[in-house]
Design a protein around this motif. Structure first.
Motif, PDB file in Angstrom:
ATOM      1  N   UNK A 170      -4.749  -4.111   3.657  1.00 63.88           N
ATOM      2  CA  UNK A 170      -5.667  -2.980   3.524  1.00 63.88           C
ATOM      3  C   UNK A 170      -6.294  -2.569   4.850  1.00 63.88           C
ATOM      4  N   UNK A 171      -6.256  -3.446   5.842  1.00 60.91           N
ATOM      5  CA  UNK A 171      -6.701  -3.064   7.188  1.00 60.91           C
ATOM      6  C   UNK A 171      -5.905  -1.871   7.719  1.00 60.91           C
ATOM      7  N   UNK A 172      -4.678  -1.725   7.221  1.00 62.08           N
ATOM      8  CA  UNK A 172      -3.760  -0.706   7.737  1.00 62.08           C
ATOM      9  C   UNK A 172      -3.690   0.530   6.845  1.00 62.08           C
ATOM     10  N   UNK A 173      -4.708   0.756   6.039  1.00 59.39           N
ATOM     11  CA  UNK A 173      -4.683   1.879   5.099  1.00 59.39           C
ATOM     12  C   UNK A 173      -4.422   3.213   5.789  1.00 59.39           C
ATOM     13  N   UNK A 174      -4.951   3.401   6.996  1.00 62.26           N
ATOM     14  CA  UNK A 174      -4.756   4.686   7.673  1.00 62.26           C
ATOM     15  C   UNK A 174      -3.285   4.951   8.009  1.00 62.26           C
ATOM     16  N   UNK A 189      -1.468  13.695  -4.417  1.00 55.18           N
ATOM     17  CA  UNK A 189      -1.551  13.775  -2.956  1.00 55.18           C
ATOM     18  C   UNK A 189      -3.016  13.886  -2.518  1.00 55.18           C
ATOM     19  N   UNK A 190      -3.793  14.685  -3.247  1.00 58.29           N
ATOM     20  CA  UNK A 190      -5.191  14.925  -2.873  1.00 58.29           C
ATOM     21  C   UNK A 190      -6.036  13.659  -2.998  1.00 58.29           C
ATOM     22  N   UNK A 191      -5.898  12.918  -4.098  1.00 55.73           N
ATOM     23  CA  UNK A 191      -6.752  11.736  -4.274  1.00 55.73           C
ATOM     24  C   UNK A 191      -6.306  10.590  -3.370  1.00 55.73           C
ATOM     25  N   UNK A 192      -5.004  10.536  -3.054  1.00 53.03           N
ATOM     26  CA  UNK A 192      -4.534   9.513  -2.112  1.00 53.03           C
ATOM     27  C   UNK A 192      -5.054   9.810  -0.708  1.00 53.03           C
ATOM     28  N   UNK A 193      -4.978  11.072  -0.305  1.00 55.64           N
ATOM     29  CA  UNK A 193      -5.492  11.464   1.013  1.00 55.64           C
ATOM     30  C   UNK A 193      -6.989  11.208   1.104  1.00 55.64           C
ATOM     31  N   UNK A 194      -7.707  11.442   0.003  1.00 52.41           N
ATOM     32  CA  UNK A 194      -9.150  11.203  -0.020  1.00 52.41           C
ATOM     33  C   UNK A 194      -9.467   9.722   0.158  1.00 52.41           C
ATOM     34  N   UNK A 196      -7.682   7.547   1.814  1.00 54.34           N
ATOM     35  CA  UNK A 196      -7.439   7.222   3.222  1.00 54.34           C
ATOM     36  C   UNK A 196      -8.596   7.713   4.090  1.00 54.34           C
ATOM     37  N   UNK A 197      -9.062   8.921   3.822  1.00 55.26           N
ATOM     38  CA  UNK A 197     -10.186   9.475   4.589  1.00 55.26           C
ATOM     39  C   UNK A 197     -11.452   8.643   4.379  1.00 55.26           C
ATOM     40  N   UNK A 198     -11.672   8.198   3.139  1.00 57.95           N
ATOM     41  CA  UNK A 198     -12.829   7.356   2.837  1.00 57.95           C
ATOM     42  C   UNK A 198     -12.757   6.042   3.611  1.00 57.95           C
ATOM     43  N   UNK A 199     -11.551   5.480   3.707  1.00 60.23           N
ATOM     44  CA  UNK A 199     -11.347   4.249   4.474  1.00 60.23           C
ATOM     45  C   UNK A 199     -11.715   4.462   5.944  1.00 60.23           C
ATOM     46  N   UNK A 200     -11.232   5.544   6.512  1.00 56.87           N
ATOM     47  CA  UNK A 200     -11.479   5.806   7.937  1.00 56.87           C
ATOM     48  C   UNK A 200     -12.961   6.055   8.215  1.00 56.87           C
ATOM     49  N   UNK A 297      -6.143   0.222  -2.189  1.00 51.05           N
ATOM     50  CA  UNK A 297      -4.968  -0.431  -2.767  1.00 51.05           C
ATOM     51  C   UNK A 297      -4.294   0.455  -3.814  1.00 51.05           C
ATOM     52  N   UNK A 298      -5.087   1.136  -4.629  1.00 54.12           N
ATOM     53  CA  UNK A 298      -4.503   2.041  -5.618  1.00 54.12           C
ATOM     54  C   UNK A 298      -3.701   3.143  -4.925  1.00 54.12           C
ATOM     55  N   UNK A 299      -4.235   3.668  -3.830  1.00 52.81           N
ATOM     56  CA  UNK A 299      -3.522   4.696  -3.075  1.00 52.81           C
ATOM     57  C   UNK A 299      -2.247   4.132  -2.469  1.00 52.81           C
ATOM     58  N   UNK A 300      -2.333   2.925  -1.915  1.00 50.89           N
ATOM     59  CA  UNK A 300      -1.167   2.287  -1.307  1.00 50.89           C
ATOM     60  C   UNK A 300      -0.064   2.078  -2.339  1.00 50.89           C
ATOM     61  N   UNK A 301      -0.438   1.581  -3.516  1.00 50.39           N
ATOM     62  CA  UNK A 301       0.543   1.342  -4.577  1.00 50.39           C
ATOM     63  C   UNK A 301       1.232   2.640  -4.984  1.00 50.39           C
ATOM     64  N   UNK A 302       0.453   3.695  -5.167  1.00 48.99           N
ATOM     65  CA  UNK A 302       1.026   4.970  -5.578  1.00 48.99           C
ATOM     66  C   UNK A 302       1.916   5.589  -4.513  1.00 48.99           C
ATOM     67  N   UNK A 303       1.423   5.606  -3.279  1.00 40.49           N
ATOM     68  CA  UNK A 303       2.187   6.213  -2.180  1.00 40.49           C
ATOM     69  C   UNK A 303       3.488   5.460  -1.936  1.00 40.49           C
ATOM     70  N   UNK A 304       3.408   4.129  -1.864  1.00 44.13           N
ATOM     71  CA  UNK A 304       4.598   3.353  -1.534  1.00 44.13           C
ATOM     72  C   UNK A 304       5.589   3.294  -2.692  1.00 44.13           C
ATOM     73  N   UNK A 305       5.104   3.383  -3.929  1.00 43.26           N
ATOM     74  CA  UNK A 305       6.025   3.482  -5.064  1.00 43.26           C
ATOM     75  C   UNK A 305       6.804   4.786  -4.991  1.00 43.26           C
TER      76      UNK A 305
END
Length: 358
Positions: A170-174, A189-194, A196-200, A297-305
């Motif tokens: 999760x350190x590498x979310x960006x 796409x919108x909620x995944x991008x959000x 990532x932005x929240x992480x940054x 993690x939810x974004x990572x799972x969705x994007x990478x799937x």
């Protein structure tokens, strides 16, 4: 580097048949094999091996090309599993070949692809059932206790092979931005991008304030083994994602899977977290960032799937948690992080009060 390795994993997944695995295990490990069954896997190929002698079961892991190049990391998985077993947590253990090695090599010559070499390990098999999705709250609390116990045991485990640049850390979310193009539905796409932005914006400024430790990094409903009656958590499997990173990531990852497909996701979060903080309480800053890390993690799972399925549309396992994960991420996007933090802080405070009264 992490994103480049993830792309290589997709094209360097082993291409091996059940009969090849049977012959290989018999030759290298000296077993008389009765049955071979392929198991779900992400980048590797996993096989259930049943011996003729007594019906003992094992898992044969044929590793992808990327991990096969990092032998020390594979040995580190073995070292971590031995450490956890010594601390009382049931998990697979490495078996040796007839030559006394914990690691061996499957060499193939594939037309148009040339010579391929994949690392192979044989692990003991934990009898029981995969937990899967459950609404049984006594089990959810036991799941949290398992994660807390693993994290506590690993805080004195040191292994430099776990210092790695890994996309699923999760350190590498960006770095997920490189894969966002695989998500075609606009709302996803919108909620995944959000996330990532929240992480940054919220998480990265605090990176020096978070405790670091080796973690399992993937304790989800498919990697927890329970007894046949679904009454007791027996152990944890699949150590392929282990990494040195922020301690809080382990419970964040677990929580994201156990809120999926729940009538009341927050109640499920509280049940798992109650078990966790009985063993490994979080610091205030970790509690503050926990909702953001769940979303990561939810974004990572969705994007990478989405990315992985785009590369290999035949692998339906890649979609196993994709849709429930997107729904959970949408649910999280409708709630303020502070509401979740306050709820989990209340759970932890009540645990501390109970300990104080003992």
């Amino acid at each position: 580097m992490a994103d480049a390795e993830e792309q290589r994993r997709k094209v360097q997944k082993p291409n091996v048949s059940i009969e090849e695995v049977r012959s290989f295990v018999e030759e290298r490990f000296g077993l008389s094999v009765n049955e071979v069954e392929e198991l779900n896997s992400y980048d590797d190929r996993n096989f259930l091996i049943v011996s003729r002698d007594g019906g003992e079961k094992y898992t044969c892991k044929v590793h992808n090309g990327v991990d096969s190049e990092n032998v020390e990391f594979l040995y580190a998985q073995n070292r971590m599993m031995r450490h956890l077993l010594s601390m009382g947590t049931s998990c697979p253990q490495p078996m040796c070949t007839v030559a006394g090695e914990e690691l061996t090599w499957l060499k193939q010559v594939i037309p148009e692809k040339g010579r391929k070499v994949h690392a192979v390990r044989l692990l003991t098999y934990i009898e029981g059932k995969v937990l899967g999705n459950t609404n049984e709250f006594h089990l959810l609390e036991e799941v949290g206790k398992l994660v807390g116990t693993v994290d506590r045991a690993l805080q004195d485990f040191v292994d430099n092979a776990l210092d790695r640049d890994f996309l699923w850390d999760l350190k590498n979310t960006d770095k997920l931005r490189s894969f966002l193009g695989a998500v075609h539905e606009e709302w996803k796409h919108a909620i995944a991008a959000s996330a990532i932005e929240n992480f940054e914006r919220k998480v990265k400024p605090h990176h020096n304030n978070l405790r670091c430790s080796p973690i399992h990094n993937d304790i989800n409903d498919q990697n927890i083994i329970v007894d046949a009656k679904h009454e007791k958590v027996l152990g944890v499997v699949d150590f392929g994602d282990i990494v040195n990173t922020w301690l809080v990531n382990d419970i964040a990852i677990c929580l994201c899977y156990f809120m999926m497909e729940k009538h009341d996701p927050l109640q499920a979060l509280c049940a798992v977290f109650r078990g966790y903080c009985k063993v490994t309480p979080l610091l205030d800053i970790e509690l503050y960032l926990l909702p953001s890390l769940i979303r990561c993690r939810l974004a990572c799972t969705g994007i990478m799937s989405a990315y992985s399925y785009q590369k290999d549309p035949t692998n339906k396992y890649l979609l196993l948690t994709a849709e429930p994960g997107w729904k959970a991420l949408h649910y999280m996007s409708q709630i303020q992080d502070a509401e979740i933090t306050d709820l989990l802080a209340e759970v932890q405070n009540s645990m501390e009060e109970n300990r104080g009264g003992d």
